[in-house]
Design an enzyme around this catalytic site. Structure first.
Site, PDB file in Angstrom:
ATOM      1  N   LYS A  19       0.658  -1.392   0.123  1.00  0.00           N
ATOM      2  CA  LYS A  19       0.021  -0.108  -0.025  1.00  0.00           C
ATOM      3  C   LYS A  19       0.926   1.314  -0.044  1.00  0.00           C
ATOM      4  O   LYS A  19       1.741   1.173   0.688  1.00  0.00           O
ATOM      5  CB  LYS A  19      -0.953   0.014   1.315  1.00  0.00           C
ATOM      6  CG  LYS A  19      -2.004   1.318   1.328  1.00  0.00           C
ATOM      7  CD  LYS A  19      -3.108   0.808   2.642  1.00  0.00           C
ATOM      8  CE  LYS A  19      -3.938   2.010   2.345  1.00  0.00           C
ATOM      9  NZ  LYS A  19      -4.766   2.045   3.675  1.00  0.00           N
ATOM     10  N   SER A  94      -9.665   2.054   2.582  1.00  0.00           N
ATOM     11  CA  SER A  94      -8.650   2.871   1.583  1.00  0.00           C
ATOM     12  C   SER A  94      -7.657   2.002   1.180  1.00  0.00           C
ATOM     13  O   SER A  94      -7.181   2.523   0.298  1.00  0.00           O
ATOM     14  CB  SER A  94      -7.991   3.897   2.679  1.00  0.00           C
ATOM     15  OG  SER A  94      -7.145   3.288   3.589  1.00  0.00           O
ATOM     16  N   SER A 118     -10.145  -0.358   6.654  1.00  0.00           N
ATOM     17  CA  SER A 118      -9.462   0.037   5.385  1.00  0.00           C
ATOM     18  C   SER A 118      -8.837  -1.305   4.778  1.00  0.00           C
ATOM     19  O   SER A 118      -8.295  -1.075   3.494  1.00  0.00           O
ATOM     20  CB  SER A 118      -8.535   1.239   5.408  1.00  0.00           C
ATOM     21  OG  SER A 118      -9.246   2.429   5.659  1.00  0.00           O
TER      22      SER A 118
END
Length: 431
Positions: A19, A94, A118
């Site tokens: 990420k 996210s 997330s």
């Protein structure tokens, strides 16, 4: 980009995406936001170092939502991340890019981040497995977060076994570089403890977790419960009223995000841990000259946080923090009687991606309200995993069936039990 790890190890032959709020030395980081454009970390995050030492191959960074502050997947400065099952719909956020790369088979595993769901929300809507481990089990050293008391990094993969392997690698004490960690926690070989035997396992199905669920999601949950009982497990409905009442706590914590992310440039002082000075410098300079690049959500959190600070000196935030042990105890009391709590990860199937010309009010509405079942466990620190257990047709129209996630929650530091239960559910639902 391809970074090969050691020649041997538990992750040898596995490809991993990271990420884009996690540092990889020499690789630009954006955190999904224009505000971070031009920044390149000079050292690896601890989870990156451990992946490479375990033989993993990092194929690149995965798109994340703007400042990691969205449960939807349209806020990244690089553009929307479409759902792999219907490109007109949200992939969840996210950790949107991590989930989609795993779900489409582009990578075997991914690192996600979780401040309110997330990891679990995009795993749910994109159709993979994602785990938010117990608070502090996985070090966040070398990453950008929202607020230290509920920031998490964790594993995502297409199956429970790979999630267990990745957790086995990234979990554990970081020699004092992450102040939230317990140095005495022993990390077992999670992947070698998976039996999948659900006989006699006691599940508490949280009534309040389905209060806002669509008919399709409720139907999938009913099917899961039937299958669990047929396998020899015990499933009983339980009521935890505070699960549906934690909203004001989360709302007050938005002011804490302001204090942490904006006033202290993402790294609040006073903790005995490793700080990234170059990141502090970049963010301070960027905020001085182009704060307008922040998304409407962060601007709103900033105004709300400053209003709270001027109004009462952040007493509301303090009261919210003091409520967290009460919420934690509410779950712990039920977990004394059950092996795990279960509920839908998200009560509805993936929603349509919104148009690009949103007003600030519409923007904020679109990024919120998806985390009613996930955010409580960031506040309490319990380990929680999302697992795909079926598909439904969307209730707002559309011909493509969309994934439904089951969230499984256990006591703190019971990741071995949680993963074994998830492995059993995974086997059960694929029979």
């Amino acid at each position: 980009m391809e970074i090969k790890g050691e020649n041997s190890g538990i992750l040898a032959g596995k490809t991993i995406a990271v990420k884009d709020n996690v540092f990889i030395a020499g690789t630009p980081l954006t955190n999904g936001s224009k505000i971070w454009e031009g920044y390149t970390p000079e050292f690896d995050a601890t989870v990156v170092t451990r992946i490479l030492q375990a033989g993993g191959t990092i194929l690149g960074k995965s798109t994340c939502e703007n400042q990691c502050c969205s449960g939807n997947s349209f806020t990244s400065a690089s553009g929307s991340v479409p759902n792999p099952h219907d490109i007109t719909r949200s992939a969840g956020g996210s950790s949107s890019g991590s989930a989609v790369l795993v779900a489409t088979g582009e990578v075997d595993m991914a690192i996600g981040g979780d401040q309110g769901g997330s990891i679990r929300m995009p795993s749910c809507w994109s159709g993979c497995v994602g785990l938010k481990a117990t608070f502090g089990l996985v070090p966040v050293t070398g990453s950008l977060g929202c607020e230290p008391s509920f920031d998490h990094l964790g594993p995502m993969a297409s199956n429970v076994t790979d999630v267990a392997k990745l957790l086995e690698v990234i979990a554990g004490y970081d020699d004092g570089r992450d102040h939230r960690q317990n140095p005495h926690v022993v990390i077992p070989k999670y992947s070698q403890l998976l039996t999948g035997d659900l006989t006699g396992v006691k599940f508490g199905y949280v009534k309040e977790g389905s209060g806002r669920a669509s008919d399709g999601v409720k139907s999938v949950m009913s099917h899961v419960i039937t299958k669990l009982r047929e396998s020899g497990a015990v499933v009983e409905e339980v009521s935890i009223p505070l699960h549906a009442q934690r909203g004001p706590i989360s709302m007050a914590m938005l002011a804490a995000i302001y204090e942490s992310m904006i006033k202290n440039y993402g790294q609040p002082p006073g903790f005995n841990e490793m700080y990234n000075v170059s990141a502090l410098r970049h963010f301070k300079q960027a905020m001085q000259v182009r704060a307008h690049d922040m998304p409407p959500s962060i601007k709103a959190y900033t105004m709300f946080g400053e209003f709270i600070r001027r109004k009462d000196g952040s007493q509301i935030v303090a009261r919210a923090m003091n409520c967290r042990p009460t919420l934690r105890k509410a779950y712990n009391d039920v977990l004394e009687k059950y092996d795990a709590l279960i509920m839908p990860t998200i009560p509805i199937a993936a929603v349509k991606l919104p148009p690009l010309d949103l007003t600030p009010k519409e923007f904020i509405r679109e990024i919120q309200s998806k985390n009613v079942n996930t955010a409580p466990f960031n506040l309490t620190g319990h380990p929680a995993l999302s697992l795909n257990v079926g598909k439904v047709k969307p209730e707002d129209g559309g011909s493509n069936s969309l994934p439904v996630g089951l969230q499984i929650v256990c006591k703190h530091f019971e990741e071995a039990k949680l993963l074994d239960i998830a492995y059993g559910v995974e086997k059960l639902m694929t029979e």
